[in-house]
Write an enzyme that holds these catalytic residues in place. Structure first.
Site, short mmCIF file in Angstrom:
data_model
loop_
_atom_site.label_atom_id
_atom_site.label_comp_id
_atom_site.label_asym_id
_atom_site.label_seq_id
_atom_site.Cartn_x
_atom_site.Cartn_y
_atom_site.Cartn_z
N TYR A 194 -1.02 -0.39 10.63
CA TYR A 194 -1.26 -0.92 9.28
C TYR A 194 -0.03 -0.67 8.40
O TYR A 194 0.48 -1.57 7.74
CB TYR A 194 -2.49 -0.24 8.70
CG TYR A 194 -2.75 -0.53 7.24
CD1 TYR A 194 -3.17 -1.78 6.82
CD2 TYR A 194 -2.61 0.47 6.26
CE1 TYR A 194 -3.44 -2.05 5.48
CE2 TYR A 194 -2.88 0.23 4.93
CZ TYR A 194 -3.29 -1.03 4.54
OH TYR A 194 -3.55 -1.29 3.21
N SER A 232 0.85 -1.20 0.00
CA SER A 232 0.00 0.00 0.00
C SER A 232 0.88 1.23 0.00
O SER A 232 2.05 1.18 0.41
CB SER A 232 -0.85 -0.03 1.28
OG SER A 232 -1.37 1.24 1.56
N1 LIG Z 1 -8.86 -0.57 -0.43
C1 LIG Z 1 -7.81 0.24 -0.55
O1 LIG Z 1 -7.92 1.46 -0.80
C2 LIG Z 1 -6.42 -0.33 -0.45
C3 LIG Z 1 -5.33 0.53 -0.65
C4 LIG Z 1 -4.05 0.01 -0.61
C5 LIG Z 1 -3.86 -1.34 -0.37
N2 LIG Z 1 -4.93 -2.15 -0.15
C6 LIG Z 1 -4.65 -3.56 0.14
O2 LIG Z 1 -5.32 -4.38 -0.81
C7 LIG Z 1 -5.69 -5.61 -0.20
C8 LIG Z 1 -7.18 -5.87 -0.41
O3 LIG Z 1 -7.87 -4.81 0.23
P1 LIG Z 1 -9.47 -4.66 0.10
O4 LIG Z 1 -9.78 -3.24 0.46
O5 LIG Z 1 -9.94 -5.25 -1.19
O6 LIG Z 1 -9.92 -5.60 1.31
P2 LIG Z 1 -11.39 -5.99 1.73
O7 LIG Z 1 -12.39 -5.44 0.77
O8 LIG Z 1 -11.51 -5.67 3.19
O9 LIG Z 1 -11.35 -7.57 1.53
C9 LIG Z 1 -10.63 -8.35 2.42
C10 LIG Z 1 -10.84 -9.80 2.02
O10 LIG Z 1 -10.03 -10.60 2.87
C11 LIG Z 1 -10.82 -11.66 3.39
N3 LIG Z 1 -10.30 -11.95 4.74
C12 LIG Z 1 -10.29 -11.13 5.81
N4 LIG Z 1 -9.68 -11.74 6.86
C13 LIG Z 1 -9.31 -12.98 6.41
C14 LIG Z 1 -8.61 -14.08 6.98
N5 LIG Z 1 -8.16 -14.01 8.24
N6 LIG Z 1 -8.39 -15.20 6.23
C15 LIG Z 1 -8.82 -15.26 4.93
N7 LIG Z 1 -9.46 -14.23 4.32
C16 LIG Z 1 -9.71 -13.12 5.05
C17 LIG Z 1 -12.25 -11.16 3.42
O11 LIG Z 1 -13.17 -12.21 3.23
P3 LIG Z 1 -13.95 -12.85 4.47
O12 LIG Z 1 -14.44 -11.73 5.31
O13 LIG Z 1 -15.02 -13.65 3.78
O14 LIG Z 1 -12.94 -13.72 5.16
C18 LIG Z 1 -12.28 -10.25 2.18
O15 LIG Z 1 -12.61 -11.02 1.03
C19 LIG Z 1 -5.28 -5.51 1.27
O16 LIG Z 1 -4.04 -6.14 1.45
C20 LIG Z 1 -5.15 -4.01 1.50
O17 LIG Z 1 -4.27 -3.71 2.54
C21 LIG Z 1 -6.22 -1.70 -0.19
#
Ligand SMILES: NC(=O)c1ccc[n+]([C@@H]2O[C@H](COP(=O)([O-])OP(=O)(O)OC[C@H]3O[C@@H](n4cnc5c(N)ncnc54)[C@H](OP(=O)(O)O)[C@@H]3O)[C@@H](O)[C@H]2O)c1
Length: 243
Positions: free
Chosen positions: A133, A120
């Protein structure tokens, strides 16, 4: 989007989440959107050693591993207690460490493989309200570089993707909390970017497909010469030329 992109590119794609029913729902959506693609699911909580062991038992080999799991939330740094530090470390770092450590030897022996870590902008521009984080995302850059070195000369590449503010459900909710519910999304997004993400050079949230495009590229044979790096899909958010 990453799963859809990889499957479209020809990979048999396995998605993971903690809850079997949620995994099934997402699988059904993915299959409906692309009936010709091959999707499978494996539910397990990969934030724990037991969960990783269960996933490895169900899926002993992969050629491409995308460590996408990451949790985030705003907490003032002096309020982050040991338990929360540990939860972020186990979820955001150890999940990828354990899975990569398990899958990399097979990739090395087969002479081809790809490991990606979703980092990130917070890895390099630590936000004051999300130090816990940011620390985990900085750690992923080091882990990724270290595993890439361990794979030197094997045909296996390991990289991090530095994702910037992305248009996910969670981020849209967060933006709405800051700018209010009254405006249509386009205007709300504009307000959010101007007032809360002024560093973004694209002045809009990144669409998940745009992150997926980089992951698919790095996962492909086209990216064989890119390893040990951190590639940005951050809309120019981080005020730096490198990485
Ligand atoms: N969104 C942003 O703006 C942003 C920016 C920079 C980087 N990122 C990075 O991109 C990645 C994805 O982010 P996102 O925003 O798409 O996340 P998200 O929408 O919160 O999705 C997280 C996913 O992880 C799964 N999950 C959560 N805890 C888990 C566990 N212990 N074991 C297995 N699965 C688990 C959840 O499914 P369940 O709840 O069904 O388990 C969900 O499908 C992350 O690494 C985040 O740090 C995001």
């Amino acid at each position: 989007m990453i799963a859809a992109g990889l499957a479209r590119a020809g990979a048999t794609t396995v998605i993971n989440g903690r809850r079997p029913e949620r995994v099934e729902t997402v699988l059904a959506e993915l299959r409906a959107a692309d009936p010709a693609a091959a999707f499978e699911g494996a539910a397990a909580d990969v934030a724990t050693a037991e969960g990783v062991a269960a996933l490895l038992a169900a899926l002993p080999e992969v050629d491409i591993l995308v460590n996408n799991l990451g949790i985030f939330g705003a907490v003032p740094v002096l309020d982050v207690d040991d338990e929360l530090w540990q939860r972020y470390w186990d979820t955001n770092v150890m999940s990828g460490v354990r899975l990569s450590r398990a899958y990399l030897p097979g990739m090395r022996d087969r002479g081809w493989g790809r490991v990606l870590f979703l980092a990130s902008d917070s890895a390099v521009a630590i936000p004051a309200e999300m130090v816990h984080y940011g620390v985990t995302k900085t750690a992923l850059l080091a882990v990724s570089r270290g595993y890439a070195k361990a794979m030197a000369g094997t045909g296996v590449t390991v990289n991090s993707v530095i994702a910037g503010p992305t248009h996910t459900e969670g981020v849209e909710e967060f933006a709405r909390q800051l700018v209010g519910d009254d405006l249509p999304w386009d205007e709300a997004q504009h307000e959010f970017m101007v007032h809360h993400r002024p560093n973004s050079l694209i002045q809009r949230l990144i669409e998940p497909e745009e992150i997926a495009n980089m992951v698919v590229y790095l996962s492909s044979p086209l990216a064989a010469a890119s390893t040990g790096g951190a590639l940005r899909v951050d809309g120019g958010y981080v005020d730096s030329i490198l990485p």
